[in-house]
Design an enzyme around this catalytic site. Structure first.
Site, mmCIF file in Angstrom:
data_model
loop_
_atom_site.group_PDB
_atom_site.id
_atom_site.type_symbol
_atom_site.label_atom_id
_atom_site.label_comp_id
_atom_site.label_asym_id
_atom_site.label_seq_id
_atom_site.Cartn_x
_atom_site.Cartn_y
_atom_site.Cartn_z
ATOM 1 C CG HIS A 104 -1.951 1.112 0.958
ATOM 2 N ND1 HIS A 104 -3.342 0.557 1.548
ATOM 3 C CD2 HIS A 104 -2.068 2.340 0.742
ATOM 4 C CE1 HIS A 104 -4.125 1.858 1.557
ATOM 5 N NE2 HIS A 104 -3.286 2.511 0.760
ATOM 6 C CG HIS B 162 -0.733 6.736 -1.836
ATOM 7 N ND1 HIS B 162 -1.870 6.541 -2.594
ATOM 8 C CD2 HIS B 162 -1.264 6.344 -0.619
ATOM 9 C CE1 HIS B 162 -3.015 6.065 -1.902
ATOM 10 N NE2 HIS B 162 -2.542 5.731 -0.574
ATOM 11 C CG LEU B 163 5.247 4.612 -5.757
ATOM 12 C CD1 LEU B 163 5.805 3.936 -6.987
ATOM 13 C CD2 LEU B 163 6.527 5.047 -5.061
ATOM 14 C CG ASN C 263 -4.511 8.039 -4.614
ATOM 15 O OD1 ASN C 263 -3.382 7.391 -4.840
ATOM 16 N ND2 ASN C 263 -4.689 8.681 -3.590
ATOM 17 C CG ASP D 42 -6.182 3.666 -0.740
ATOM 18 O OD1 ASP D 42 -6.792 3.445 0.339
ATOM 19 O OD2 ASP D 42 -4.971 4.185 -0.489
ATOM 20 C CG HIS E 116 -5.895 2.335 5.382
ATOM 21 N ND1 HIS E 116 -7.528 2.097 5.345
ATOM 22 C CD2 HIS E 116 -5.743 2.977 4.095
ATOM 23 C CE1 HIS E 116 -7.879 2.828 4.220
ATOM 24 N NE2 HIS E 116 -6.757 3.215 3.577
ATOM 25 C CG ASP F 212 -2.284 4.602 3.790
ATOM 26 O OD1 ASP F 212 -2.020 4.988 2.388
ATOM 27 O OD2 ASP F 212 -3.241 5.144 4.164
ATOM 28 C CG HIS G 42 0.592 15.166 1.535
ATOM 29 N ND1 HIS G 42 -0.119 15.156 0.276
ATOM 30 C CD2 HIS G 42 -0.067 13.933 2.220
ATOM 31 C CE1 HIS G 42 -1.186 14.309 0.404
ATOM 32 N NE2 HIS G 42 -1.396 13.794 1.590
HETATM 33 ZN ZN LIG Z 1 -7.001 4.426 2.111
#
Ligand SMILES: [Zn+2]
Length: 428
Positions: free
Chosen positions: A61, A63-64, A95, A153, A233, A306, A310
């Site tokens: 899980h 986010h790249l 996403n 997600d 999660h 996860d 940012h």
């Molecule tokens: Zn999520």
């Protein structure tokens, strides 16, 4: 290229192996464990005395942020952060911008990952076009392009009818659906766990029920459709109990826990700390204990970061407005080992949850050390203590909630296909 790794403590939770042994690699795969194979001439030897040698970690899980939000992270910086954390395989969520809801985006991610050439990157395809929650993607097309699972997600799939059709589609082809569970009608207006802390701080709360209702709904639908669903999660005691009882009924449901839910609670929001804001939110101490117990007994068979990078500006806003999410790739191993120090898990189980556990869920040829397997390895010093310093990390973003924590256990080498990819600038 033939490599001998000598004298390390070899731990392979999938095989129940734990002991000092030499490991021999040829052509990117494990050729032998223990005795030197006949006529084996190593081109390179690594002395792993005092170190643990385990399968490369698998993070299901992540986010790249590429394509579309490269100022937060990109495939290169995320890959560096991954291998610095001992992670050799990861699944990246859909996403991005554009959303990974079509073959061309999947192919772009895979091509970029190949160019970077560090961790093995497995895209997760979107369930609905544009994460819009209405029109199903061509999952079949995305799977043939290389997607290993499907998820919206970041955005909950609110419509029960769409979820039913998504499950039916996925069940037909045996695809895994990864579900972000949050009933928007209950989480709307909330920014942290509903409870006395939110009240005292004057923040809108998100009740446990927002998660639990969606998990219950999707389990009921899975009973109807026969789909394989995986709850991302999991953060509530009620969610854990729903998954546990569904598993007892024989449903093909699995789940994961994120490190922040295993260590932090809503009191860590402290004085509006934006690094304690994520979805689902940090819950109560009782919830955290339930999630820990679920990782220990296997109800949740993976620990997944996860990782949600940012830039500072996205976090430097009022708590109610700032972005959700925290980084995690470079603290996964240290925090997983801390669960062992705190008596939550034994070492083999802990390592299973970050190796073979997630690999099995995604159907990856990864996360174990058997003869013939890819030589994806994490070598770490189990005694090395270090302080989490986001400035010193390889991720492009600094939003770790664990800054300043002292962790024990530090990655010293990461190998992918028998090649050393960390430390950087090594001999390869
Ligand atoms: Zn999520």
């Amino acid at each position: 290229m033939r490599l001998a790794i000598r004298g390390g403590r070899l731990i392979d939770p999938a095989a129940g192996r734990d002991g000092i042994a030499d490991l021999f690699v040829a052509s990117g795969r494990i050729q032998a464990i223990g005795e030197t194979p006949p006529d084996f001439q190593a081109d390179r030897e690594i002395d792993a005395a005092g170190q643990v040698v385990c399968p490369g970690l698998v993070d299901m899980h992540v986010h790249l942020r590429e394509p579309g939000q490269e100022w937060k992270e990109d495939i290169a910086s995320g890959s560096r952060a991954a291998v610095a954390g001992g992670i050799t395989s990861l699944a990246c969520m859909a996403n991005t911008s554009p959303v990974n809801d079509r073959r061309s985006v999947t192919e772009q991610i895979k091509a970029r990952a190949r160019d970077v050439g560090l961790a093995r990157i497995h895209p997760v395809g979107a369930v609905t076009v544009g994460l819009g929650g209405e029109t199903l993607t061509e999952m079949n097309e995305l799977a043939s392009a290389g997607c290993v699972a499907f998820s919206d997600d970041g955005v909950p799939l609110a419509g029960a009818g769409v979820m039913r059709r998504a499950q039916e589609y996925a069940a037909t082809f045996g695809y895994l659906l990864i579900l972000h569970e949050e009933e928007p009608a209950l989480s709307a207006g909330g920014t942290m766990n509903e409870g006395p802390h939110a009240t005292r701080m004057g923040l809108g709360g998100i009740p446990n029920a927002a998660e639990d209702i969606m998990i219950a709904r999707d389990l009921i639908l899975a009973e109807l459709t026969g789909a394989r669903i995986h709850i991302a999660h999991v953060a509530t005691a009620g969610g854990v109990e729903l998954i546990r009882s569904a598993q007892a009924r024989g449903l093909a449901v699995t789940g994961e826990a994120a490190p922040h839910h295993l260590f932090l609670t809503d009191t860590d929001v402290g004085a509006f700390d934006s690094h304690a804001k994520m979805a689902p939110p940090l819950r109560s101490a009782a919830d955290r204990e339930a999630v820990r117990a679920a990782v220990a007994d296997g109800t949740l068979s993976a620990i997944a970061t996860d990782h949600a990078p940012h830039e500072a500006d996205a976090k430097n806003e009022a708590f109610a407005c700032c972005a959700n999410g925290v980084t995690g790739l470079e603290t996964l191993l240290g925090l997983t080992l801390r669960l062992v120090d705190e008596g939550v898990l034994d070492l083999a189980t802990a390592l299973h949850r970050v190796t073979r556990g997630p690999a099995e869920l995604l159907g990856l040829d990864a996360g174990r050390l058997a003869v013939g397997d890819l030589a994806d390895l994490c070598v770490f010093d189990p005694e090395a203590e270090w302080e989490v310093d986001p400035e010193a990390m390889f991720s492009r973003s600094l939003n770790s909630p664990f800054a300043g924590w002292r962790l024990r256990g530090r990655v010293t080498r990461t190998l992918v296909g028998g090649l050393e990819v960390f430390p950087f600038g090594g001999t390869g």
